[in-house]
Scaffold this active site. Structure first.
Site, PDB file in Angstrom:
ATOM      1  N   GLU A  51       0.844  -1.201   0.000  1.00  0.00           N
ATOM      2  CA  GLU A  51       0.000   0.000   0.000  1.00  0.00           C
ATOM      3  C   GLU A  51       0.876   1.246   0.000  1.00  0.00           C
ATOM      4  O   GLU A  51       2.028   1.220   0.480  1.00  0.00           O
ATOM      5  CB  GLU A  51      -0.875  -0.024   1.265  1.00  0.00           C
ATOM      6  CG  GLU A  51      -1.813   1.177   1.369  1.00  0.00           C
ATOM      7  CD  GLU A  51      -2.917   0.994   2.397  1.00  0.00           C
ATOM      8  OE1 GLU A  51      -2.828   0.078   3.242  1.00  0.00           O
ATOM      9  OE2 GLU A  51      -3.894   1.782   2.340  1.00  0.00           O
ATOM     10  N   ASN A 198     -12.319  -1.206  -1.250  1.00  0.00           N
ATOM     11  CA  ASN A 198     -11.582  -1.761  -0.102  1.00  0.00           C
ATOM     12  C   ASN A 198     -12.330  -1.393   1.172  1.00  0.00           C
ATOM     13  O   ASN A 198     -12.658  -0.212   1.386  1.00  0.00           O
ATOM     14  CB  ASN A 198     -10.170  -1.167  -0.031  1.00  0.00           C
ATOM     15  CG  ASN A 198      -9.456  -1.555   1.258  1.00  0.00           C
ATOM     16  OD1 ASN A 198      -8.990  -2.679   1.403  1.00  0.00           O
ATOM     17  ND2 ASN A 198      -9.396  -0.636   2.219  1.00  0.00           N
ATOM     18  N   GLU A 199     -12.618  -2.376   1.987  1.00  0.00           N
ATOM     19  CA  GLU A 199     -13.308  -2.128   3.270  1.00  0.00           C
ATOM     20  C   GLU A 199     -14.389  -1.065   3.096  1.00  0.00           C
ATOM     21  O   GLU A 199     -14.418  -0.053   3.809  1.00  0.00           O
ATOM     22  CB  GLU A 199     -12.291  -1.750   4.366  1.00  0.00           C
ATOM     23  CG  GLU A 199     -11.309  -2.884   4.628  1.00  0.00           C
ATOM     24  CD  GLU A 199     -10.443  -2.736   5.879  1.00  0.00           C
ATOM     25  OE1 GLU A 199     -10.497  -1.684   6.548  1.00  0.00           O
ATOM     26  OE2 GLU A 199      -9.711  -3.701   6.187  1.00  0.00           O
ATOM     27  N   TYR A 275      -6.944  -9.564  10.658  1.00  0.00           N
ATOM     28  CA  TYR A 275      -5.627  -9.374  11.259  1.00  0.00           C
ATOM     29  C   TYR A 275      -5.560 -10.056  12.614  1.00  0.00           C
ATOM     30  O   TYR A 275      -6.588 -10.217  13.290  1.00  0.00           O
ATOM     31  CB  TYR A 275      -5.345  -7.873  11.460  1.00  0.00           C
ATOM     32  CG  TYR A 275      -5.011  -7.134  10.175  1.00  0.00           C
ATOM     33  CD1 TYR A 275      -3.710  -7.122   9.695  1.00  0.00           C
ATOM     34  CD2 TYR A 275      -5.986  -6.443   9.463  1.00  0.00           C
ATOM     35  CE1 TYR A 275      -3.386  -6.443   8.526  1.00  0.00           C
ATOM     36  CE2 TYR A 275      -5.674  -5.759   8.288  1.00  0.00           C
ATOM     37  CZ  TYR A 275      -4.371  -5.764   7.827  1.00  0.00           C
ATOM     38  OH  TYR A 275      -4.049  -5.092   6.677  1.00  0.00           O
ATOM     39  N   GLU A 331      -5.998  -9.215   3.125  1.00  0.00           N
ATOM     40  CA  GLU A 331      -5.210  -8.557   4.181  1.00  0.00           C
ATOM     41  C   GLU A 331      -5.198  -9.481   5.379  1.00  0.00           C
ATOM     42  O   GLU A 331      -6.253  -9.816   5.927  1.00  0.00           O
ATOM     43  CB  GLU A 331      -5.800  -7.192   4.574  1.00  0.00           C
ATOM     44  CG  GLU A 331      -5.613  -6.134   3.496  1.00  0.00           C
ATOM     45  CD  GLU A 331      -6.029  -4.727   3.922  1.00  0.00           C
ATOM     46  OE1 GLU A 331      -5.948  -4.419   5.130  1.00  0.00           O
ATOM     47  OE2 GLU A 331      -6.445  -3.968   3.040  1.00  0.00           O
ATOM     48  N   GLN A 380       2.144  -6.223   5.396  1.00  0.00           N
ATOM     49  CA  GLN A 380       2.296  -5.803   4.029  1.00  0.00           C
ATOM     50  C   GLN A 380       3.717  -6.149   3.607  1.00  0.00           C
ATOM     51  O   GLN A 380       4.538  -6.538   4.432  1.00  0.00           O
ATOM     52  CB  GLN A 380       2.040  -4.325   3.903  1.00  0.00           C
ATOM     53  CG  GLN A 380       0.606  -3.908   4.269  1.00  0.00           C
ATOM     54  CD  GLN A 380       0.275  -2.496   3.805  1.00  0.00           C
ATOM     55  OE1 GLN A 380       1.074  -1.829   3.152  1.00  0.00           O
ATOM     56  NE2 GLN A 380      -0.918  -2.033   4.184  1.00  0.00           N
TER      57      GLN A 380
HETATM   58  O1  AHR Z   1      -3.117  -2.584   6.085  1.00  0.00           O
HETATM   59  C1  AHR Z   1      -3.453  -1.408   6.714  1.00  0.00           C
HETATM   60  C2  AHR Z   1      -4.932  -1.072   6.581  1.00  0.00           C
HETATM   61  O2  AHR Z   1      -5.690  -2.036   7.233  1.00  0.00           O
HETATM   62  C3  AHR Z   1      -5.492  -1.070   5.181  1.00  0.00           C
HETATM   63  O3  AHR Z   1      -5.259   0.126   4.504  1.00  0.00           O
HETATM   64  C4  AHR Z   1      -6.954  -1.253   5.430  1.00  0.00           C
HETATM   65  O4  AHR Z   1      -7.607  -1.870   4.342  1.00  0.00           O
HETATM   66  C5  AHR Z   1      -7.011  -2.087   6.692  1.00  0.00           C
HETATM   67  O5  AHR Z   1      -7.897  -1.603   7.596  1.00  0.00           O
END
Ligand code: AHR
Length: 527
Positions: A51, A198-199, A275, A331, A380
């Site tokens: 990103e 995205n999200e 995550y 992600e 990332q």
């Molecule tokens: O990876 C960091 C952020 O986490 C990304 O930009 C977003 O999609 C997620 O919330």
């Protein structure tokens, strides 16, 4: 007791301590039937995410052609060389949250004509727009990967996204094709994947599921790939936004709409984000300064990935029993507090042996869900969250997670082979976890690959594995471990956590080896 007797006793004690291992080994028995290969472990499960955030792109990849750091057309050579080793199947770019504020036109054309903008998604820093579409495609070609481009649904328009695809992929002489050629790229790019937002339930526009579905229909209808080489084969796959939470309402809405789609719109994958954030939000866990209790808590948290995927899959199975739509975990990774003294919006953290163990557990979960989970992108790639690579100006270091991805290269596109085993348990503080995890696969050459993760930070495990369905003649392998769960590689000491050879024995179809505490081991078994 006189002094002499006390001395002799003390010597005996010291000899005992020196000769008896700190912990007796545990045992684990595996049964592997190599004649029963299952689904393909899609190489796209080993995808990455880059990103426009912190030093992920600027400095991590892009240093500019005039930099004293060795580079090829502005892209650093050390990073490219390291990434080529991973055979990165795809790279997601430019975000993340950044994607829904990115306007591609600002990042094409002569460098000195590009506007400076603010990266309002990540720290309001000035973005020179020097790393735009053509630079990203150059990076992709240098590392030998495929682009996964996230188009802007939040603050952009379907027309803007359609024109971006035309700029990238048109072969016919349109004005956008000519503009790309004038920028030095006469041949159309191949775009393997696009993400439609995205999200969108949060940073991507805080949409309701129904509102997002209406946007999805429009974008998937009008954002086309014009590259003739992708018309009949290698078609571009479109990936819709899915949830970043275990609840399934969002997935229900998107998949229900898909079930009733007509010729005019569709998509091929549903993205989910999950995550590992031990302790939740706000982030409180350090990436370097943690105990064995924290290690166990982090691994316990990461193992929820399995249940998270099951929940989404149960809804997808209802609307898509033939599993046409892939679940795309675009992600994932361990997200800790930013390193002290760094910009907290840059999401810079260290990467330890704990993260290597965590990476292997997640990759194994993805492989076990391989009939539905066909793509994943760790967050990332460089200098951000659970990174492969850390850089500081001209310096570069490869993280323990990098080495896990390297050790797993043979699993890319190999066929999943079930391993039967009792994982046992180990308990640390209030957390009880499986002691061991394993993954097996057969590659196109017929070799069998076996991965073993020992989660226990104290005890080695003696493994004996019955291999049936093929005759094994030799075994060789590598293992990744280190003295502490928080051992890291640094610029000053880059080889603290690196793979080393491990010996394994074959005897009458049985493989035996001992895996160290807190380790990841990959063994190849040759017919
Ligand atoms: O990876 C960091 C952020 O986490 C990304 O930009 C977003 O999609 C997620 O919330």
């Amino acid at each position: 007791m006189d002094f002499g007797a006390r001395f002799v006793l003390r010597i005996c004690f010291l000899v005992l301590v020196a000769t008896v291992p700190a912990w007796a080994a545990e045992n684990a028995h595996f049964s592997v039937d190599a004649s029963k290969p299952g689904v393909k472990i899609d190489r796209n499960l080993f995808g990455q995410f880059a990103e426009n955030l912190g030093h992920g792109l600027y400095e991590g990849i892009w240093v500019g052609p005039d930099s004293p750091i060795p580079n090829t057309r502005g892209i650093r050579n050390d990073v490219v060389t390291a990434l080529r080793e991973l055979k990165v199947p795809n790279v997601r770019w430019p975000g993340g949250c950044f994607a829904d504020e990115y306007h591609w036109r600002k990042g094409v054309g002569p460098a000195d004509k590009r506007p400076a903008t603010l990266n309002t998604a990540w720290g309001n820093v000035v973005d020179p727009n020097s790393f735009g579409t053509d630079e990203f495609m150059d990076f992709i070609q240098q590392i030998g990967s495929q682009p996964y481009v996230s188009v802007n649904v939040g603050s952009g328009t379907p027309q803007e996204a359609a024109e971006w695809l035309e700029y990238m992929t048109a072969a016919a002489p349109t004005s956008l094709e000519k503009e790309r050629a004038a920028n030095g790229h006469p041949d159309p790019y191949k775009v393997g994947f696009i993400g439609i937002g995205n999200e969108s339930w949060s940073c991507g526009g805080d949409m309701t599921p129904d509102y997002y579905v209406s946007q999805l229909k429009i974008y998937s209808r009008f954002v086309e790939n014009d590259n003739p080489a992708q018309r009949d084969s290698n078609q571009m796959l479109k990936i819709a936004v899915g949830p970043g939470f275990p609840e399934t309402e969002w997935t229900e809405a998107v998949m229900k709409a898909w079930q009733h789609h007509d010729w005019s719109w569709s998509f091929d994958g549903l993205s989910v984000h999950w995550y590992t954030t031990p302790g939740g939000w706000p982030l409180s866990m350090s990436s370097t300064d943690f105990s064995v209790d924290d290690y166990a808590k982090t691994l316990k948290t990461t193992l929820f990935m399995d249940e998270f995927l099951r929940k989404q899959e149960s809804v997808m199975d209802k609307y898509d029993p033939q599993k046409k739509i892939a679940l795309v975990v675009d992600e994932w990774g361990a997200w800790y507090k930013a390193l002290p003294g760094t910009n907290k919006d840059f999401l810079l953290q260290q990467n330890s042996l704990r993260d290597a163990v965590l990476a292997s557990l997640n990759l194994n979960i993805f492989a076990r869900h391989g009939d539905r989970v066909r793509m994943a992108n760790i967050a990332q790639m460089i200098n951000v969250i659970q990174a492969m690579i850390l850089t500081d100006k001209e310096k570069m270091v490869l993280t323990p997670t990098y080495y896990v991805f390297k050790m797993y290269v043979p699993f890319q596109d190999a066929l999943f082979v079930p391993v039967a085993f009792d994982p046992g348990t180990y308990t640390q503080g209030s957390n009880t976890l499986p002691r061991v995890d394993a993954l097996a696969a057969r590659d196109v050459t017929g070799k069998l690959w076996l991965e073993i993760t020992n989660l226990d930070p104290e005890k080695p495990i003696d493994i004996d594995a019955d291999i049936t369905g093929m005759t094994i003649h030799s075994a060789k392998g590598q293992t990744l471990t280190a003295p502490q769960v928080n051992s890291v590689n640094t610029f000053a000491a880059p080889n603290s956590v690196v793979p080393t050879p491990i010996s394994a024995k074959i005897n009458g179809g049985k493989l035996t080896l001992t895996v160290a505490p807190k380790s990841i081991t990959v063994v190849s078994l040759e017919p």
